[in-house]
Write an enzyme that holds these catalytic residues in place. Structure first.
Site, PDB file in Angstrom:
ATOM      1  N   ASP A 110      -4.902  -5.937  -7.482  1.00 14.26           N
ATOM      2  CA  ASP A 110      -4.700  -5.958  -6.300  1.00 14.26           C
ATOM      3  C   ASP A 110      -4.781  -3.637  -6.600  1.00 14.26           C
ATOM      4  O   ASP A 110      -5.211  -3.171  -7.505  1.00 14.26           O
ATOM      5  CB  ASP A 110      -3.945  -5.958  -5.446  1.00 14.26           C
ATOM      6  CG  ASP A 110      -3.965  -5.831  -4.034  1.00 14.26           C
ATOM      7  OD1 ASP A 110      -5.044  -4.910  -3.718  1.00 14.26           O
ATOM      8  OD2 ASP A 110      -2.662  -6.307  -3.548  1.00 14.26           O
ATOM      9  N   HIS A 157       0.653  -1.584   0.141  1.00 14.91           N
ATOM     10  CA  HIS A 157      -0.414   0.041  -0.090  1.00 14.91           C
ATOM     11  C   HIS A 157       0.979   1.100   0.310  1.00 14.91           C
ATOM     12  O   HIS A 157       0.805   1.871  -0.457  1.00 14.91           O
ATOM     13  CB  HIS A 157      -0.934   0.081   1.114  1.00 14.91           C
ATOM     14  CG  HIS A 157      -1.753  -1.269   1.245  1.00 14.91           C
ATOM     15  ND1 HIS A 157      -1.510  -2.192   1.787  1.00 14.91           N
ATOM     16  CD2 HIS A 157      -3.205  -0.352   1.169  1.00 14.91           C
ATOM     17  CE1 HIS A 157      -2.542  -3.174   1.760  1.00 14.91           C
ATOM     18  NE2 HIS A 157      -3.422  -2.396   1.296  1.00 14.91           N
TER      19      HIS A 157
END
Length: 483
Positions: free
Chosen positions: A256, A184
C-alpha cells in the site's frame, strides 16, 4: 544520487510512482525509460478517455512493458469516473446480490475498459472481510462480513479482471476489515490470534491465490501476534512466512502507499519504508499519491544505499525485480476475451437494493441528503440521488446542525427521504431522523455500510450497499423517483 547504474536500475525496477497532472512530466517518462517499474494514476490524472489513452500511450512508448496501475474498484472507489461516480456497484452491493457470476462479469467489464485505455494493473479487488460496522476505510469496499462469501466473490473478481489481461491485486493482506482506524492517518491494530486470522481474514486471500491473482497488496496494519509493533508491510512473518510459505503465493507483493502515515511514521520516512518493505519480502513499492521527482529519486537512493551498506541483500532486490518483470511480461501475453458489457452495472446495483418496511410512492418527497466526509481512499466523488430524480426537491444538511422544525416546515405535507452514508455514525443523524419520523413519513436511504441501527418510527429503510452513480440510480428507481 547513486553512481552505480546497475543498482540504480534495479532499485527503479521496484517502484510504482505517481505524478500530478493530465500529462506525464518529462522526469516521469525518463525514469520509465530508465527502468522504473511504472506509475499509478489517480483522479487528478484523469480528464476523459481520450486523454487517458494518450497519457498511457506515451508511457508505453517510453518502455514496452511499463506497468500502469489504477485503483478502479467500482462502487465508491473510482478514478476513471471520479467526476460523476462509477457506473458499477461496488463490492458490498455485489456481495449482497450474492451471484459470483455477476461479480465476474462486472470485473471483466472493468478490466476490458482499463485494457482499452492502456492500463494493465488494477489495485483491486478489496477482499477484506468487513467485520467492523464502523470501519472507516473499508466498509462498502468489502464484499461482506462472511469469509466464505467474500472468498467466492474474490475469486470471481480476480478471474474477471485477468480475463482482460489486466492484473488483479487482492488487498489488503492480511486483512483490514476489523480495523477501527484509517491506515492513511495512523497504524491500526488487529489484535487477534493467528488461528482467528486464518479462520476469518485469510480465506479470501487463499481464494485469490487459487484463482491465480498476479499480485496481492500488503496492509499498513499491526497484528501483534505476527508483526509485533511493525505494520504488516514491514513484516517478513506476514509477507513471506504467511503469504508465500503458508498460502503458496508466487506473484508480486505490492505495498500500500508508503507515504501513508501507517507506514511512514513507523519507518521515519517514505524512502526508509521502501527499504523495510523490500527487506520484509515486498516486490513492488507503491510510493503514494503526493509524489514528485525528488521523492522518487530519494527512494531510489535509499534502496541503493541499503544494498551497499548491507541492510538489504542484493539477492532480495534482484528477486523483487524478477517478479515485477514476470508480471510485466504476463500483461503482454495471451489473448483478451471479448467481454465488455457496459450497461451491466445499473441492473446489478438495482438487484442489490434491500428494502425494509414499505416505501410510500404516492407523493413526491423532500429529499434531505446528510453531508459526510469522503474516505481518503475514495476521494471526493459525487454521490446521492442527485441527477437521478425527476425534479424532486433536494437539500443538503449537516445532521448535527440541522433544525428538525425547519425541515418539517419545508416539507409541509410531503414525506421526507433522508439519504446518507453510514448514517448511524454521523453526529446528530440518529436524533434528526427520529425527530423527523415523529411527525412525517420518513424513508432512510443508507448508501454506506449499514449497522444494526434502525430509526424509530421510519416507514422504510433502504440499503444500497454503496454510493456510486449506479447505486444512486438504483435508489431513485426503488423510490419511484427515477428521472
Amino acid at each position: 544520487m547513486s553512481n552505480d547504474p546497475g543498482l540504480r536500475r534495479l532499485a527503479l525496477g521496484t517502484l510504482l510512482g505517481a505524478f500530478p497532472g493530465a500529462q506525464a512530466p518529462a522526469w516521469a517518462v525518463d525514469l520509465v525509460a530508465e527502468g522504473m517499474a511504472g506509475h499509478l494514476l489517480f483522479g487528478y490524472n484523469i480528464v476523459d478517455r481520450d486523454q487517458v489513452a494518450a497519457l498511457t500511450a506515451g508511457l508505453h512508448a517510453a518502455r514496452d512493458g511499463v506497468l500502469i496501475a489504477i485503483d478502479e474498484e467500482g462502487g465508491d472507489v473510482t478514478r476513471l469516473a471520479h467526476r460523476l461516480g462509477s457506473p458499477y456497484p461496488g463490492n458490498a452491493a455485489l456481495g449482497a446480490l450474492g451471484d459470483p457470476a455477476i461479480t465476474r462479469r462486472v470485473y471483466r467489464t472493468i478490466g476490458a475498459e482499463l485494457d482499452q485505455l492502456g492500463l494493465n494493473l488494477n489495485l483491486a479487488p478489496t477482499v477484506d472481510v468487513n467485520t467492523a460496522d464502523d470501519n472507516p476505510i473499508i466498509g462498502t469496499r468489502s464484499f461482506g462480513a462472511d469469509p466464505q462469501l467474500v472468498a467466492a466473490h474474490t475469486a470471481a473478481a480476480v478471474l474477471g479482471l485477468q480475463s482482460a489481461r489486466v492484473a488483479a491485486c487482492a488487498k489488503h493482506f492480511p486483512g483490514h476489515g476489523a480495523t477501527l482506524a484509517d491506515s492513511h492517518l495512523e497504524l491500526p491494530t488487529v489484535d487477534i490470534s493467528v488461528d482467528e486470522l486464518r479462520g476469518r481474514e485469510l480465506p479470501p486471500f487463499a481464494a485469490a491465490v487459487e484463482a491465480g491473482a498476479k499480485s496481492i497488496m500488503s496492509a499498513h496494519i499491526r497484528v501483534p501476534t505476527l508483526t509485533g509493533d511493525a505494520p504488516a508491510t514491514f513484516s517478513k512473518a506476514v509477507l513471506v512466512d504467511l503469504l508465500r510459505t503458508e498460502l503458496g503465493f508466487t506473484g508480486v507483493v505490492v505495498t500500500d502507499a508508503l507515504e501513508m502515515l501507517g507506514a511512514a511514521r513507523y519507518a521515519g520516512s517514505t524512502q526508509a519504508g521502501a527499504v523495510l518493505a523490500l527487506a520484509a519480502g515486498a516486490d513492488l513499492l507503491c510510493i503514494g499519491a503526493d509524489v514528485d521527482e525528488k521523492l522518487t529519486l530519494a527512494c531510489v537512493d535509499e534502496i541503493v544505499t541499503a544494498v551497499q551498506d548491507g541492510r538489504l541483500p542484493l539477492a532480495r532486490l534482484e528477486e523483487a525485480v524478477a517478479r515485477v518483470q514476470a508480471l510485466s511480461d504476463w500483461t503482454r501475453q495471451g489473448d483478451r476475451t471479448d467481454r465488455e458489457e457496459p450497461g451491466l452495472g445499473y441492473p446489478a446495483a438495482l438487484s442489490a437494493v434491500r428494502v425494509e418496511g414499505s416505501v410510500d410512492r404516492s407523493s413526491a418527497p423532500l429529499i434531505v441528503q446528510l453531508e459526510s466526509e469522503s474516505s481518503i481512499a475514495a476521494g471526493r466523488v459525487p454521490w446521492g440521488l442527485g441527477p437521478h430524480v425527476n425534479g424532486t426537491e433536494q437539500i443538503r444538511v449537516v445532521a448535527e446542525q440541522a433544525a428538525p422544525d425547519e425541515l418539517r416546515t419545508r416539507a409541509g405535507i410531503r414525506p421526507i427521504v433522508v439519504v446518507g452514508r453510514n448514517v448511524h455514525r454521523l453526529p446528530g443523524a440518529r436524533n434528526l431522523v427520529d425527530a423527523l419520523a415523529a411527525t412525517h413519513p420518513v424513508t432512510v436511504v443508507e448508501m454506506g455500510w449499514p449497522s444494526s441501527w434502525r430509526p424509530t418510527g421510519a416507514r422504510a429503510f433502504i440499503t444500497t450497499w454503496g454510493a456510486s452513480h449506479a447505486n444512486g440510480r438504483a435508489a431513485a428507481e426503488t423510490l419511484g423517483l427515477a428521472a
